[in-house]
Design a protein around this motif. Structure first.
Motif, mmCIF file in Angstrom:
data_model
loop_
_atom_site.group_PDB
_atom_site.id
_atom_site.type_symbol
_atom_site.label_atom_id
_atom_site.label_comp_id
_atom_site.label_asym_id
_atom_site.label_seq_id
_atom_site.Cartn_x
_atom_site.Cartn_y
_atom_site.Cartn_z
ATOM 1 N N SER A 1 6.194 -3.206 -9.918
ATOM 2 C CA SER A 1 5.951 -3.894 -11.488
ATOM 3 C C SER A 1 5.448 -2.965 -11.272
ATOM 4 O O SER A 1 4.091 -2.638 -10.962
ATOM 5 N N GLN A 2 4.604 -2.260 -12.821
ATOM 6 C CA GLN A 2 3.665 -2.029 -13.127
ATOM 7 C C GLN A 2 2.998 -2.445 -14.737
ATOM 8 O O GLN A 2 4.220 -2.414 -15.585
ATOM 9 N N LYS B 1 -0.874 12.274 -19.087
ATOM 10 C CA LYS B 1 -2.100 11.360 -18.377
ATOM 11 C C LYS B 1 -1.995 10.010 -18.237
ATOM 12 O O LYS B 1 -2.120 9.616 -19.014
ATOM 13 N N ILE B 2 -2.321 9.466 -17.299
ATOM 14 C CA ILE B 2 -2.188 8.480 -15.883
ATOM 15 C C ILE B 2 -3.359 8.364 -16.246
ATOM 16 O O ILE B 2 -3.881 8.246 -16.271
ATOM 17 N N LYS B 3 -4.004 6.866 -17.377
ATOM 18 C CA LYS B 3 -5.090 6.619 -17.261
ATOM 19 C C LYS B 3 -5.456 5.989 -15.610
ATOM 20 O O LYS B 3 -4.795 5.313 -14.885
ATOM 21 N N GLU B 4 -6.650 6.606 -14.946
ATOM 22 C CA GLU B 4 -7.287 6.195 -13.795
ATOM 23 C C GLU B 4 -7.023 4.150 -14.022
ATOM 24 O O GLU B 4 -8.025 3.898 -14.929
ATOM 25 N N GLY B 5 -7.087 3.960 -12.552
ATOM 26 C CA GLY B 5 -7.279 2.268 -12.518
ATOM 27 C C GLY B 5 -5.184 1.924 -12.832
ATOM 28 O O GLY B 5 -4.834 1.016 -12.720
ATOM 29 N N THR B 6 -4.201 2.432 -13.816
ATOM 30 C CA THR B 6 -3.111 1.289 -14.068
ATOM 31 C C THR B 6 -1.682 2.607 -13.452
ATOM 32 O O THR B 6 -2.318 3.183 -12.849
ATOM 33 N N GLY B 7 -1.478 1.943 -13.247
ATOM 34 C CA GLY B 7 -0.102 2.341 -13.198
ATOM 35 C C GLY B 7 0.536 2.012 -11.625
ATOM 36 O O GLY B 7 1.582 2.707 -10.864
ATOM 37 N N LEU B 8 -0.453 1.575 -11.000
ATOM 38 C CA LEU B 8 -0.233 1.133 -9.500
ATOM 39 C C LEU B 8 0.413 -0.391 -9.829
ATOM 40 O O LEU B 8 0.438 -1.005 -10.448
ATOM 41 N N PRO B 9 1.401 -0.618 -9.076
ATOM 42 C CA PRO B 9 2.445 -1.723 -8.520
ATOM 43 C C PRO B 9 1.483 -3.228 -8.533
ATOM 44 O O PRO B 9 0.342 -3.437 -8.000
ATOM 45 N N VAL B 10 1.587 -4.181 -9.721
ATOM 46 C CA VAL B 10 0.948 -5.316 -9.011
ATOM 47 C C VAL B 10 2.124 -6.503 -8.834
ATOM 48 O O VAL B 10 1.528 -7.475 -8.032
ATOM 49 N N ASP B 11 3.602 -6.263 -8.454
ATOM 50 C CA ASP B 11 4.267 -6.979 -7.576
ATOM 51 C C ASP B 11 5.103 -6.131 -7.392
ATOM 52 O O ASP B 11 5.589 -5.233 -7.132
ATOM 53 N N LEU C 1 0.610 -1.078 0.366
ATOM 54 C CA LEU C 1 -0.190 0.116 0.040
ATOM 55 C C LEU C 1 0.793 1.851 -0.064
ATOM 56 O O LEU C 1 0.583 2.437 -0.764
ATOM 57 N N LEU C 2 2.024 1.008 0.341
ATOM 58 C CA LEU C 2 2.884 2.678 0.303
ATOM 59 C C LEU C 2 3.453 2.519 -0.914
ATOM 60 O O LEU C 2 3.855 4.216 -1.292
ATOM 61 N N ILE C 3 3.782 1.671 -1.644
ATOM 62 C CA ILE C 3 4.288 1.881 -2.574
ATOM 63 C C ILE C 3 3.020 1.969 -3.883
ATOM 64 O O ILE C 3 2.983 3.564 -4.397
ATOM 65 N N ILE C 4 1.905 1.752 -3.496
ATOM 66 C CA ILE C 4 0.967 2.793 -3.771
ATOM 67 C C ILE C 4 1.131 3.583 -3.818
ATOM 68 O O ILE C 4 0.632 4.030 -4.780
ATOM 69 N N LEU C 5 0.889 4.002 -3.606
ATOM 70 C CA LEU C 5 0.578 5.581 -2.692
ATOM 71 C C LEU C 5 1.843 6.351 -3.428
ATOM 72 O O LEU C 5 1.412 7.444 -3.991
ATOM 73 N N TRP D 1 1.989 -0.169 -21.248
ATOM 74 C CA TRP D 1 3.464 -0.728 -21.041
ATOM 75 C C TRP D 1 3.890 -1.938 -19.962
ATOM 76 O O TRP D 1 3.571 -0.700 -18.629
ATOM 77 N N ASP D 2 5.012 -1.892 -19.454
ATOM 78 C CA ASP D 2 4.911 -2.956 -18.651
ATOM 79 C C ASP D 2 6.563 -2.225 -18.050
ATOM 80 O O ASP D 2 7.517 -1.593 -18.512
ATOM 81 N N MET D 3 6.435 -2.247 -16.541
ATOM 82 C CA MET D 3 7.765 -1.893 -16.051
ATOM 83 C C MET D 3 7.768 -1.746 -15.296
ATOM 84 O O MET D 3 7.313 -2.324 -14.316
ATOM 85 N N VAL D 4 9.607 -2.011 -14.630
ATOM 86 C CA VAL D 4 10.224 -2.245 -13.383
ATOM 87 C C VAL D 4 10.617 -1.849 -12.643
ATOM 88 O O VAL D 4 10.995 -1.209 -13.686
ATOM 89 N N THR D 5 10.617 -0.630 -11.395
ATOM 90 C CA THR D 5 11.277 0.106 -10.817
ATOM 91 C C THR D 5 12.014 0.004 -9.598
ATOM 92 O O THR D 5 11.719 -1.031 -8.926
ATOM 93 N N LYS D 6 13.352 0.116 -9.835
ATOM 94 C CA LYS D 6 14.349 -0.070 -8.020
ATOM 95 C C LYS D 6 14.095 0.849 -8.268
ATOM 96 O O LYS D 6 14.549 2.116 -8.433
ATOM 97 N N ILE D 7 13.919 1.510 -6.637
ATOM 98 C CA ILE D 7 13.980 1.674 -5.808
ATOM 99 C C ILE D 7 16.052 1.946 -4.830
ATOM 100 O O ILE D 7 16.052 0.632 -4.257
ATOM 101 N N THR D 8 17.077 2.436 -5.044
ATOM 102 C CA THR D 8 17.738 2.395 -4.017
ATOM 103 C C THR D 8 18.102 2.821 -2.302
ATOM 104 O O THR D 8 17.953 4.587 -3.497
ATOM 105 N N MET D 9 17.987 2.719 -1.490
ATOM 106 C CA MET D 9 18.081 3.510 -0.946
ATOM 107 C C MET D 9 19.938 3.816 0.475
ATOM 108 O O MET D 9 21.053 2.719 -0.069
ATOM 109 N N LYS D 10 20.245 4.795 0.473
ATOM 110 C CA LYS D 10 21.298 5.047 1.226
ATOM 111 C C LYS D 10 21.353 5.907 2.304
ATOM 112 O O LYS D 10 20.989 6.858 2.079
#
Length: 198
Positions: free
Chosen positions: A149-150, A128-138, A7-11, A164-173
């Motif tokens: 992934s989205q 413009k992101i279509k409503e209901g898309t772009g939220l993480p699926v994994d 849920l945090l990622i979705i936010l 389109w399909d996309m995977v995002t990686k966030i690196t913390m330091k």
């Protein structure tokens, strides 16, 4: 527990990719508070302290980004807030280099908080992101790396929608986001937007 952290990622994705209305922002804040309350449940034992702290940073950043997009805070205030959650030398990187010059600012490498802000503004104006898309699926988290992934559907410059399909990686330091990497299947975008303008 990882469903709660999802849920945090979705936010953060919703805050960065959609322009929520005021009532949607209030709902986002409420969901964030619910997740934070549940974060103390015994299920959190599946994540290390570092992972829990990293997820908390992502959640707070999502709420802050939502305020900026809703015009509740100025760009200067947002930049100041971002410095609490992003490293000064943060890097945004994508594997996609569009052939369409107008798309390049969305996917070009960005260095530092000011350039990240410029990307936020460009995206809000032209994508413009279509409503209901772009939220993480994994979703996965391991130490200082967060992956999600989205499946996203959007239009650029008020033209044809594309998915389109996309995977995002966030690196913390040291408790801050130091790098954001987007890996996407650009073929669908190129098929529609890669042709030269007539």
């Amino acid at each position: 527990m990882k469903n709660l952290y999802l849920l945090l990622i979705i936010l953060i994705i919703a805050a960065c990719n959609n322009q929520p209305k005021q009532n949607e922002i209030s709902k986002t804040k409420m969901e964030s508070e619910m997740v934070n309350q549940n974060a103390n449940d015994n299920e959190t034992s599946t994540l290390t302290d570092e992972e829990q702290n990293n997820m908390q940073v992502i959640g707070i950043l999502a709420e802050t980004a939502g305020k900026y997009i809703a015009k509740e805070i100025t760009a200067d205030q947002f930049a100041k807030e971002l410095s609490n959650y992003m490293a000064e030398d943060i890097v945004f990187w994508s594997n996609y280099t569009p052939t369409n010059e107008s798309l390049k600012p969305l996917f070009a490498q960005r260095n530092g908080i000011n350039e990240i802000l410029e990307r936020y503004d460009y995206e809000e104006k032209y994508e413009k992101i279509k409503e209901g898309t772009g939220l993480p699926v994994d979703f996965a988290i391991k130490g200082n790396a967060i992956y999600y992934s989205q499946n996203e559907t959007a239009s650029f410059f008020d033209k044809e929608e594309v998915t389109w399909d996309m995977v995002t990686k966030i690196t913390m330091k040291e408790g801050k986001i130091s790098r954001i990497e987007m890996y996407l299947d650009s073929a669908p975008i190129e098929k529609i937007y890669g042709q030269k303008e007539q």
